[in-house]
Design an enzyme around this catalytic site. Sequence first.
Site, mmCIF file in Angstrom:
data_model
loop_
_atom_site.group_PDB
_atom_site.id
_atom_site.type_symbol
_atom_site.label_atom_id
_atom_site.label_comp_id
_atom_site.label_asym_id
_atom_site.label_seq_id
_atom_site.Cartn_x
_atom_site.Cartn_y
_atom_site.Cartn_z
ATOM 1 N N ASP A 81 -28.870 51.733 -31.785
ATOM 2 C CA ASP A 81 -29.862 52.781 -32.025
ATOM 3 C C ASP A 81 -30.820 52.888 -30.838
ATOM 4 O OD1 ASP A 81 -29.811 53.499 -35.314
ATOM 5 O OD2 ASP A 81 -28.854 51.647 -34.679
ATOM 6 N N ASP A 93 -25.525 55.478 -32.446
ATOM 7 C CA ASP A 93 -26.785 56.172 -32.207
ATOM 8 C C ASP A 93 -27.238 55.962 -30.767
ATOM 9 O OD1 ASP A 93 -26.696 57.181 -34.730
ATOM 10 O OD2 ASP A 93 -28.443 56.098 -35.482
ATOM 11 N N TYR A 137 -29.713 60.254 -29.576
ATOM 12 C CA TYR A 137 -30.543 60.962 -30.555
ATOM 13 C C TYR A 137 -30.738 62.420 -30.141
ATOM 14 C CZ TYR A 137 -31.610 56.743 -33.201
ATOM 15 O OH TYR A 137 -31.513 55.627 -33.972
ATOM 16 N N ASN A 174 -24.502 58.059 -36.944
ATOM 17 C CA ASN A 174 -24.725 59.335 -37.624
ATOM 18 C C ASN A 174 -25.365 60.380 -36.712
ATOM 19 O OD1 ASN A 174 -26.918 57.306 -38.096
ATOM 20 N ND2 ASN A 174 -28.007 59.105 -38.848
ATOM 21 N N HIS A 214 -21.510 50.996 -37.571
ATOM 22 C CA HIS A 214 -22.875 51.547 -37.488
ATOM 23 C C HIS A 214 -23.662 51.254 -38.768
ATOM 24 C CE1 HIS A 214 -26.205 53.821 -36.028
ATOM 25 N NE2 HIS A 214 -26.196 54.613 -37.096
ATOM 26 N N HIS A 222 -31.737 52.947 -45.795
ATOM 27 C CA HIS A 222 -30.279 53.113 -45.783
ATOM 28 C C HIS A 222 -29.560 52.161 -46.744
ATOM 29 C CE1 HIS A 222 -30.863 55.829 -42.473
ATOM 30 N NE2 HIS A 222 -31.380 54.895 -41.716
ATOM 31 N N HIS A 271 -28.027 51.344 -37.329
ATOM 32 C CA HIS A 271 -28.467 52.265 -38.379
ATOM 33 C C HIS A 271 -29.839 51.906 -38.948
ATOM 34 C CE1 HIS A 271 -27.792 55.695 -40.778
ATOM 35 N NE2 HIS A 271 -27.483 55.094 -41.912
ATOM 36 N N HIS A 301 -33.332 50.423 -38.592
ATOM 37 C CA HIS A 301 -34.140 50.210 -37.395
ATOM 38 C C HIS A 301 -34.955 48.927 -37.507
ATOM 39 C CE1 HIS A 301 -33.927 54.843 -36.735
ATOM 40 N NE2 HIS A 301 -32.782 54.223 -36.501
#
Length: 452
Positions: free
Chosen positions: A153, A181, A184, A214, A301, A311, A338, A340
């Site tokens: 991420d 990720d 972004y 995602n 992920h 999530h 995923h 954070h």
Amino acid sequence: MAIWSSAPRMFAAICFVTFWAQSSGLDYVRPPPRPILYTSHNGSEAHPQQIHISVAGKDHMRISWVTEDKSVPSLVEYRRSARRKYEASATGEHTSYRFFFYTSGKIHHVKIGPLLPNTVYYYRCGGIDIGEEELSFKTPPDTFPVELVVAGDLGQTEWTASTLAHIQKIGDYDLLLLPGDLSYADNQQPLWDTFGRMVSPLSRSRPWMVTEGNHEIEKALIPIIAPPAFTSYNARWLMPFRESGSTSNLYYSFQLDAGAHIIMLASYADFDKNSAQYRWLQNDLDNVDRSKTPWLIVLIHAPWYNTNLAHQGEGESMRKAMEELLYRARVDIVFAGHVHAYERFTRVYDNEPNHCAPVHITIGDGGNREGLAMLYKTPPSPLSLFREASFGHGRLKLVNQTHAHWTWHRNNDHNSVVGDEVWLESLGEQGACKDLDDKLVGSVIFEAREEL
């Protein structure tokens, strides 16, 4: 030279989502999100930019870059010696794509090799020198130790810049793994360009192996006129899926000659038992010789195990479909993004501790624009051994065939501090787990519970 600027010059304002919560008892104060950095390109249209390299089958690397000039050839020249004359060259493929009103530059992918292990190569892209600083990269070694950086991420914020600076400062490493990720961009295509320029100082000197998250889907609200999902990701970040027998750039594997097999799975492609990804994974695992490959590592992920409130349950259906395959193959570690935050679990299978199962580690804390996931379930699960909502990155040093050292490095603003560390033993070398069958699973779980 690229310039990082926090002033929003070309994009619409982005709403930052911040998760606030009480500290988990530590003196360390959780940092809020920081602004996006837009990295500019100051060279000519023919000047190679957004350079990154990746492992592309045995003894080969793939060099990828972008030019605004569509006439630049997809050519890489390279050499080992200190002489200025390049000894070898290769040509490759190129692509570009349209995303509504955006048109990408020319995206080049050139596969070079065969290459020697643990060797520095000098190279240039498109027959163009980038200036006084000559491009170079080092191939991974074919003997232990091997050091892997893991950062999920990532994004392109001030925290991302901090993470990248710490990765460079702490010391040498052999390749970087990114469990989804990346930019972004979220349909704002110029953000793919600024991200590529931001990470290029690192990604052009060591292999970067990524899988999608995602934020790479980029599915528009009007699908009839929208490009297919993952259009930008697939065009820019070509991974060795063909070399590993996969039919999709979203999932693949690669081998490190020192003795590690790394599998990148797709959380956002079909994964049930009738899917192409499931069949590919089954075949890929069947072909791993653990006597020659003591380390088996998987990246996804959406995490399968997660005690953060963010999530919750999003990886559960994939876990139910694929976890048994990983368990039977004696996978050592599963990295996820995923969420954070950072979290490390004990060895676990089917929601129970099991010393023959993988260690699950969530590391979605590279520097994303949305902020940290601050809220955790209480009371803590006994499966979760360490959890903290802070930005940072991880390092996995495969010391030898039997042992590896994992460290998680928290971003303390300008400094990097080791917040968590553990020694791991390879399941490929543990006799107690080599020939475990279904009849023994229950007793192994019982013994693991007794240890807790």
